[in-house]
Design a protein around this motif. Structure first.
Motif, mmCIF file in Angstrom:
data_model
loop_
_atom_site.group_PDB
_atom_site.id
_atom_site.type_symbol
_atom_site.label_atom_id
_atom_site.label_comp_id
_atom_site.label_asym_id
_atom_site.label_seq_id
_atom_site.Cartn_x
_atom_site.Cartn_y
_atom_site.Cartn_z
ATOM 1 N N THR A 281 -3.245 64.240 64.150
ATOM 2 C CA THR A 281 -4.396 63.354 63.941
ATOM 3 C C THR A 281 -3.917 61.987 63.437
ATOM 4 N N LEU A 282 -4.816 61.030 63.423
ATOM 5 C CA LEU A 282 -4.495 59.717 62.862
ATOM 6 C C LEU A 282 -4.099 59.833 61.393
ATOM 7 N N LEU A 283 -4.771 60.701 60.667
ATOM 8 C CA LEU A 283 -4.437 60.907 59.256
ATOM 9 C C LEU A 283 -3.014 61.438 59.111
ATOM 10 N N THR A 284 -2.619 62.354 59.977
ATOM 11 C CA THR A 284 -1.255 62.894 59.919
ATOM 12 C C THR A 284 -0.233 61.817 60.247
ATOM 13 N N ILE A 285 -0.526 60.974 61.240
ATOM 14 C CA ILE A 285 0.376 59.869 61.571
ATOM 15 C C ILE A 285 0.552 58.973 60.343
ATOM 16 N N TRP A 286 -0.535 58.693 59.655
ATOM 17 C CA TRP A 286 -0.471 57.872 58.441
ATOM 18 C C TRP A 286 0.379 58.556 57.376
ATOM 19 N N GLN A 287 0.168 59.841 57.156
ATOM 20 C CA GLN A 287 0.919 60.572 56.134
ATOM 21 C C GLN A 287 2.413 60.606 56.452
ATOM 22 N N VAL A 288 2.743 60.812 57.718
ATOM 23 C CA VAL A 288 4.156 60.810 58.128
ATOM 24 C C VAL A 288 4.750 59.424 57.888
#
Length: 75
Positions: free
Chosen positions: A47-54
């Motif tokens: 998800t976009l949130l996961t991309i941000w967290q990574v």
């Protein structure tokens, strides 16, 4: 190239640039090591949130994780 595999390859490269283990990245993100492994192998549709967290865990801009020839310039 499959966008999931591209994201995974860039994630792995940036992780190795920082000399971090999958477990260390997982700890920074609050996820399981197996999740990092499956992302790096292109098995996760993140998800976009996961991309941000990574990106935060690896100290890069989110866009760098999706570039076909991601630079080694840090955010």
């Amino acid at each position: 190239m499959d966008i999931r595999k591209l994201f995974g390859a860039n994630t792995r490269r940036f992780r190795l640039d920082l000399r971090l283990s999958q477990e260390a990245v997982a700890e920074r993100m609050g996820v399981d090591r197996a999740f990092i492994s499956s992302m790096e192998r292109g098995l996760q549709n993140v998800t976009l949130l996961t991309i941000w967290q990574v990106s935060q865990a690896l100290e890069v801009r989110p866009a760098q994780l999706l570039e076909e020839k991601a630079s080694k310039i840090r955010a």
